[in-house]
Design a protein around this motif. Sequence first.
Motif, PDB file in Angstrom:
ATOM      1  N   ASP A 252      46.314  18.088  -0.406  1.00  6.90           N
ATOM      2  CA  ASP A 252      45.398  19.162  -0.159  1.00  6.90           C
ATOM      3  C   ASP A 252      44.073  18.836  -0.743  1.00  6.90           C
ATOM      4  O   ASP A 252      42.999  19.204   0.107  1.00  6.90           O
ATOM      5  CB  ASP A 252      45.920  20.059  -0.999  1.00  6.90           C
ATOM      6  CG  ASP A 252      47.357  20.666  -0.551  1.00  6.90           C
ATOM      7  OD1 ASP A 252      47.538  20.606   0.708  1.00  6.90           O
ATOM      8  OD2 ASP A 252      48.137  21.324  -1.436  1.00  6.90           O
ATOM      9  N   THR A 253      43.830  18.033  -1.882  1.00 11.82           N
ATOM     10  CA  THR A 253      42.484  17.646  -2.060  1.00 11.82           C
ATOM     11  C   THR A 253      41.690  16.977  -0.783  1.00 11.82           C
ATOM     12  O   THR A 253      40.352  16.988  -0.456  1.00 11.82           O
ATOM     13  CB  THR A 253      42.312  16.979  -3.444  1.00 11.82           C
ATOM     14  OG1 THR A 253      42.954  17.789  -4.489  1.00 11.82           O
ATOM     15  CG2 THR A 253      41.179  16.472  -3.631  1.00 11.82           C
TER      16      THR A 253
ATOM     17  N   ASN B 242      48.864  17.288  -5.675  1.00 15.09           N
ATOM     18  CA  ASN B 242      47.793  18.119  -4.933  1.00 15.09           C
ATOM     19  C   ASN B 242      46.712  17.179  -4.311  1.00 15.09           C
ATOM     20  O   ASN B 242      45.797  17.579  -3.757  1.00 15.09           O
ATOM     21  CB  ASN B 242      47.060  19.149  -5.854  1.00 15.09           C
ATOM     22  CG  ASN B 242      46.344  18.362  -7.082  1.00 15.09           C
ATOM     23  OD1 ASN B 242      46.705  17.265  -7.078  1.00 15.09           O
ATOM     24  ND2 ASN B 242      45.332  19.141  -7.490  1.00 15.09           N
TER      25      ASN B 242
ATOM     26  N   LYS C 187      40.812  19.010   2.038  1.00 20.09           N
ATOM     27  CA  LYS C 187      39.447  19.969   1.822  1.00 20.09           C
ATOM     28  C   LYS C 187      38.439  18.836   1.763  1.00 20.09           C
ATOM     29  O   LYS C 187      37.471  19.554   2.309  1.00 20.09           O
ATOM     30  CB  LYS C 187      39.658  20.438   0.391  1.00 20.09           C
ATOM     31  CG  LYS C 187      40.683  21.677   0.209  1.00 20.09           C
ATOM     32  CD  LYS C 187      40.829  22.199  -1.315  1.00 20.09           C
ATOM     33  CE  LYS C 187      41.963  23.051  -1.185  1.00 20.09           C
ATOM     34  NZ  LYS C 187      41.976  23.641  -2.550  1.00 20.09           N
TER      35      LYS C 187
ATOM     36  N   CYS D   3      39.657  13.229  -4.341  1.00 17.46           N
ATOM     37  CA  CYS D   3      40.485  13.109  -3.606  1.00 17.46           C
ATOM     38  C   CYS D   3      41.010  11.597  -3.956  1.00 17.46           C
ATOM     39  O   CYS D   3      42.181  11.313  -3.909  1.00 17.46           O
ATOM     40  CB  CYS D   3      40.049  13.017  -1.851  1.00 17.46           C
ATOM     41  SG  CYS D   3      40.978  12.002  -0.834  1.00 17.46           S
TER      42      CYS D   3
END
Length: 467
Positions: free
Chosen positions: A114-115, A111, A118, A101
């Motif tokens: 999104d990383t 992304n 998660k 991240c």
Amino acid sequence: MNFRKSLMSAAFCAAALGPALAAAQEPATPEMLAEAYENGRWSSAIMLAEELLKAEPENVSYLTILGVSATNINEFKRAEDVFEKAEALRPDDPLPLLNLCGARIKLKRENALDTCLKAAEKNPDNAELWQIIGQEYENGKRLDDARNAYLKACQIDPKNVAFITSVTAIDFSRKDYASALDISEKAIEGGNENVILYLNAILAANRSGAYEKALSLANRGYEKHHDPLMNLGKAEALNSLHRFEEALPVWKALLEEIKKSHQNYPRIQYGCARALLATSCDEPKYAKCGGDAEDACCAREHEALELLVAAKDDKVLRKSAPEYDEYLGLAYILNNKLEDAEAVLTAAVTNDLKKNSAGAPAALAVALYSFSDAQDRNAARVYYQQAVNASDDVSDPDRFVTARAWPQRLAGTLKKLKAEADAQKASKTKAKCSCDISANAPASPLAAGLGALLACLGLCLVRRRSL
């Protein structure tokens, strides 16, 4: 992301003490790697990790140290590749995804958010991660999501001032001052008496109209921190409560205590000038100005103008005080600089047409009426009516002057304008009634009817020319 060595210590020590590493016979040893890493010798740590990885290419601890060391010398693409491999090798481990991240944030990958989300699923109690997610949302103008992420960080670590102020910064940007006050005040009451929280709470209280609360917070905060900017909030609260005599000593102390180069100095000049204008001379005291028995109010009028002129070019102040020119114009009027007042106030009225405010046109009316020229006084009546149309309060000069904290003696000029406007209105009403009577009179000879009509039109034309 701030990669801290503490993230790595447990995972690395477990690997370093394992049988496989203990048996390693390579020139590069886990102990050498640990020493380089702990001492921040990132280039050495990278070379040692790469050497160790030749024998154990899937050792996640070595990979993670390699990636963290790479981030510390700004090799974020290399770090991303390493963390991707570590995450693939150990998908259930929360650490590789957390580090991935951070690398993607630095690389501004599409992304990255999104990383990080998660990663948050696997690291739900990591407050710093939620703060980073909030920053990403905010960068994408998703303020609701950003605020929620910052709130999660606050819930995990309620003592962290950076997390709290991230939430209130969004509230301030939205002018939701009540919410900013609530969050800041709760943090203070919860035992976090950081100076920034006090300053934010005082500002939010003033902007939300909770002036008594602002005073309480300012007094409490100053007693604890002795920060003069808290007295700035106190003085502004006193001004808003129209307790100008109490405010003036606070303003004067701030002018002495705060450096002229300070970003808030123009704000202090403006606030002090407002208090000086509100406590300027009434008619009896003004009559004595220049004599041996002049009152202190005479000097206040001069000082108010000096302060306003000195601060008039500060853009930050102008943005926060859109009514600035109104009070600068009033100060010019008090100091008998009527042409300067006319220029400033005319520009203010022109700029504020869409806002339809009453202050600037009312002040311009007072300035123009102070000239002896009939044309200026006619124009004053027009601007007075514009002000009345914007606010009925103008029709009650005493109330209007008090509400806007104008110099009290200017109420006298507004009363004269009101009297003339009322007389003009009564005259127009009388003229209209005369026309109506003529129009509705019994049938009469044509010449008489035309005569009455012409007389009415003539009267109306005379009245229009007198405006």
